[in-house]
Motif scaffolding. Structure first.
Motif, mmCIF file in Angstrom:
data_model
loop_
_atom_site.group_PDB
_atom_site.id
_atom_site.type_symbol
_atom_site.label_atom_id
_atom_site.label_comp_id
_atom_site.label_asym_id
_atom_site.label_seq_id
_atom_site.Cartn_x
_atom_site.Cartn_y
_atom_site.Cartn_z
ATOM 1 N N VAL A 1 37.232 -19.699 -1.970
ATOM 2 C CA VAL A 1 36.250 -18.942 -1.176
ATOM 3 C C VAL A 1 34.839 -19.434 -1.455
ATOM 4 O O VAL A 1 34.025 -19.596 -0.533
ATOM 5 C CB VAL A 1 36.377 -17.434 -1.462
ATOM 6 C CG1 VAL A 1 35.211 -16.673 -0.842
ATOM 7 C CG2 VAL A 1 37.699 -16.897 -0.927
ATOM 8 N N LEU A 2 34.519 -19.691 -2.705
ATOM 9 C CA LEU A 2 33.184 -20.191 -3.050
ATOM 10 C C LEU A 2 32.907 -21.536 -2.396
ATOM 11 O O LEU A 2 31.793 -21.779 -1.894
ATOM 12 C CB LEU A 2 33.034 -20.298 -4.567
ATOM 13 C CG LEU A 2 32.928 -18.976 -5.340
ATOM 14 C CD1 LEU A 2 32.906 -19.239 -6.839
ATOM 15 C CD2 LEU A 2 31.674 -18.205 -4.916
ATOM 16 N N ASP A 3 33.899 -22.407 -2.379
ATOM 17 C CA ASP A 3 33.707 -23.705 -1.721
ATOM 18 C C ASP A 3 33.527 -23.546 -0.219
ATOM 19 O O ASP A 3 32.726 -24.262 0.395
ATOM 20 C CB ASP A 3 34.907 -24.619 -2.013
ATOM 21 C CG ASP A 3 34.839 -25.243 -3.401
ATOM 22 O OD1 ASP A 3 33.737 -25.616 -3.834
ATOM 23 O OD2 ASP A 3 35.887 -25.340 -4.065
ATOM 24 N N LEU A 4 34.262 -22.636 0.380
ATOM 25 C CA LEU A 4 34.116 -22.397 1.820
ATOM 26 C C LEU A 4 32.735 -21.851 2.152
ATOM 27 O O LEU A 4 32.129 -22.211 3.177
ATOM 28 C CB LEU A 4 35.195 -21.422 2.302
ATOM 29 C CG LEU A 4 36.624 -21.973 2.394
ATOM 30 C CD1 LEU A 4 37.617 -20.850 2.663
ATOM 31 C CD2 LEU A 4 36.715 -23.035 3.484
ATOM 32 N N ILE A 5 32.217 -20.990 1.291
ATOM 33 C CA ILE A 5 30.902 -20.381 1.534
ATOM 34 C C ILE A 5 29.786 -21.402 1.386
ATOM 35 O O ILE A 5 28.856 -21.467 2.210
ATOM 36 C CB ILE A 5 30.668 -19.191 0.571
ATOM 37 C CG1 ILE A 5 31.627 -18.043 0.920
ATOM 38 C CG2 ILE A 5 29.219 -18.717 0.639
ATOM 39 C CD1 ILE A 5 31.570 -16.886 -0.055
ATOM 40 N N TYR A 6 29.858 -22.218 0.325
ATOM 41 C CA TYR A 6 28.753 -23.128 0.015
ATOM 42 C C TYR A 6 28.852 -24.486 0.704
ATOM 43 O O TYR A 6 27.889 -25.258 0.671
ATOM 44 C CB TYR A 6 28.660 -23.334 -1.497
ATOM 45 C CG TYR A 6 28.076 -22.144 -2.219
ATOM 46 C CD1 TYR A 6 26.700 -21.926 -2.225
ATOM 47 C CD2 TYR A 6 28.896 -21.237 -2.880
ATOM 48 C CE1 TYR A 6 26.157 -20.832 -2.879
ATOM 49 C CE2 TYR A 6 28.376 -20.137 -3.539
ATOM 50 C CZ TYR A 6 27.002 -19.944 -3.542
ATOM 51 O OH TYR A 6 26.470 -18.855 -4.177
ATOM 52 N N ALA A 7 29.983 -24.798 1.325
ATOM 53 C CA ALA A 7 30.138 -26.105 1.975
ATOM 54 C C ALA A 7 29.046 -26.410 3.002
ATOM 55 O O ALA A 7 28.525 -27.533 3.041
ATOM 56 C CB ALA A 7 31.519 -26.210 2.612
ATOM 57 N N PRO A 8 28.632 -25.445 3.861
ATOM 58 C CA PRO A 8 27.577 -25.769 4.831
ATOM 59 C C PRO A 8 26.167 -25.709 4.242
ATOM 60 O O PRO A 8 25.210 -26.102 4.917
ATOM 61 C CB PRO A 8 27.749 -24.675 5.902
ATOM 62 C CG PRO A 8 28.988 -23.939 5.558
ATOM 63 C CD PRO A 8 29.193 -24.110 4.097
ATOM 64 N N GLY B 1 30.703 -32.543 -1.724
ATOM 65 C CA GLY B 1 31.425 -32.127 -2.921
ATOM 66 C C GLY B 1 32.365 -30.969 -2.647
ATOM 67 O O GLY B 1 33.516 -30.961 -3.117
ATOM 68 N N HIS B 2 31.888 -29.990 -1.889
ATOM 69 C CA HIS B 2 32.731 -28.834 -1.577
ATOM 70 C C HIS B 2 33.886 -29.221 -0.655
ATOM 71 O O HIS B 2 34.990 -28.664 -0.771
ATOM 72 C CB HIS B 2 31.881 -27.727 -0.935
ATOM 73 C CG HIS B 2 30.894 -27.111 -1.871
ATOM 74 N ND1 HIS B 2 31.269 -26.373 -2.972
ATOM 75 C CD2 HIS B 2 29.538 -27.129 -1.880
ATOM 76 C CE1 HIS B 2 30.196 -25.952 -3.623
ATOM 77 N NE2 HIS B 2 29.131 -26.400 -2.982
ATOM 78 N N ILE B 3 33.640 -30.154 0.243
ATOM 79 C CA ILE B 3 34.725 -30.638 1.100
ATOM 80 C C ILE B 3 35.795 -31.324 0.259
ATOM 81 O O ILE B 3 36.999 -31.145 0.479
ATOM 82 C CB ILE B 3 34.172 -31.604 2.166
ATOM 83 C CG1 ILE B 3 33.343 -30.825 3.197
ATOM 84 C CG2 ILE B 3 35.303 -32.357 2.863
ATOM 85 C CD1 ILE B 3 32.608 -31.707 4.186
ATOM 86 N N ALA B 4 35.366 -32.105 -0.723
ATOM 87 C CA ALA B 4 36.314 -32.769 -1.617
ATOM 88 C C ALA B 4 37.111 -31.746 -2.414
ATOM 89 O O ALA B 4 38.318 -31.907 -2.624
ATOM 90 C CB ALA B 4 35.571 -33.712 -2.558
ATOM 91 N N HIS B 5 36.454 -30.663 -2.870
ATOM 92 C CA HIS B 5 37.164 -29.604 -3.595
ATOM 93 C C HIS B 5 38.252 -28.997 -2.721
ATOM 94 O O HIS B 5 39.392 -28.791 -3.164
ATOM 95 C CB HIS B 5 36.188 -28.501 -4.013
ATOM 96 C CG HIS B 5 35.152 -28.953 -4.984
ATOM 97 N ND1 HIS B 5 34.123 -28.138 -5.388
ATOM 98 C CD2 HIS B 5 34.995 -30.117 -5.651
ATOM 99 C CE1 HIS B 5 33.367 -28.789 -6.255
ATOM 100 N NE2 HIS B 5 33.876 -29.997 -6.421
#
Length: 299
Positions: free
Chosen positions: A185-192, A198-202
């Motif tokens: 969820v954190l990666d989805l929130i911060y990706a944009p 980095g978040h896309i890679a996660h």
């Protein structure tokens, strides 16, 4: 036992998680020290940033797919490099946590294979993201860090044993899938918002961890290819060391005990035999006597 000898023993005994941590920390600290010494000596280090030698495009994974033509190693190498102290510290703590959980259910070879394959998969998705997503098209970036591979290990374990209970400091007991969900969820929130690549890679690592377990449950272990490749080269190296012919000597006299053998030599031989057994079959393959002996020697 000296500090260096203790590190060597820890490296050989600790298993794949500890070895991955050693590799990542070593590749962060050793070049940093080297480049600092060169800087103090006013040595021209050219294109490298002495405060972060692995930040240069020669080592990091570039979002430009053309760069893979002259540095194909970067699609995997980036997963062993880090850009700052907090970066490597947080990743290694997470790797230790996720790796220990993973090894509760799977083997060390599977963990290393998953680390390698998920890093490559996440790296390719990272490049695709910068060339397909409207938010990132036209931008260029570079990436280092083991985060994507670590997330694959964590999510794979959570998919396999979602209700496995973990006790966290200040929080209490939670289910493993709760921890994985928070990271996703954190990666989805911060990706944009920040560090999009980095978040896309996660998230790509999360996806690969999920796919790996689902395929494994259907009978296909993707990590066998990595293990087979490593075993091939390991056996190739061993075969070069062995002699083609072995000369046999006949001895008609009974063997004489060598009184010159010291207890220290015997102890070192026992240690080497136990460490070889660990490297081949893992720490859990040791008998209770072997574990007790290794513990006493380490003291």
């Amino acid at each position: 036992m000296g500090f260096i000898d203790q590190l060597k023993t820890e490296y050989r005994v600790g298993g794949i998680v500890q070895r991955l941590i050693f590799w990542n920390i070593g590749l962060f600290i050793i070049p940093m020290i080297l480049f600092s010494i060169l800087k103090l000596g006013s040595v021209d280090i050219g294109i490298f940033d002495w405060t972060n030698p692995f930040s240069d495009d020669f080592f990091s994974l570039s979002s430009n797919p053309v760069d893979l033509l002259w540095k194909p190693w970067s699609v995997l190498g980036y997963a062993f490099l880090h850009s700052g102290f907090m970066h490597v510290l947080f990743n290694m703590l997470t790797l230790y946590f996720a790796g220990r959980l993973f090894l509760t259910f799977f083997t060390q070879k599977q963990l290393f294979g998953l680390y390698v394959l998920s890093a490559i998969f996440a790296g390719l998705v990272y490049i695709l993201g910068y060339n397909l997503l409207p938010l990132l098209v036209g931008q260029t970036a570079k990436m280092t860090g083991a985060s994507a591979a670590i997330m694959a290990i964590l999510v794979a374990t959570a998919v396999y044993a979602p209700y496995y209970e973990v006790r966290l400091m200040l929080i209490g007991t939670v289910k493993l899938w709760h921890i994985a969900l928070v990271f996703i969820v954190l990666d989805l929130i911060y990706a944009p918002l920040d560090n999009s690549g980095g978040h896309i890679a996660h998230l790509a690592g999360d996806l690969f961890g999920f796919i790996y377990i689902k395929l494994l449950q259907s009978g296909s272990d993707l990590t066998k290819g990595v293990s087979g490749t490593i075993d091939f080269f390991a056996n190739l190296f061993k075969s070069r060391k062995s002699a083609p012919f072995k000369k046999v000597h006949r001895n008609t006299t009974p063997p004489v005990r060598n009184s010159a053998v010291k207890p220290k030599d015997v102890t070192q031989k026992q240690i080497d035999e136990i460490l070889d057994k660990i490297s081949q079959s893992g720490y859990d393959s040791l008998t209770k006597e072997e574990k007790d002996f290794l513990f006493k020697v380490s003291k």
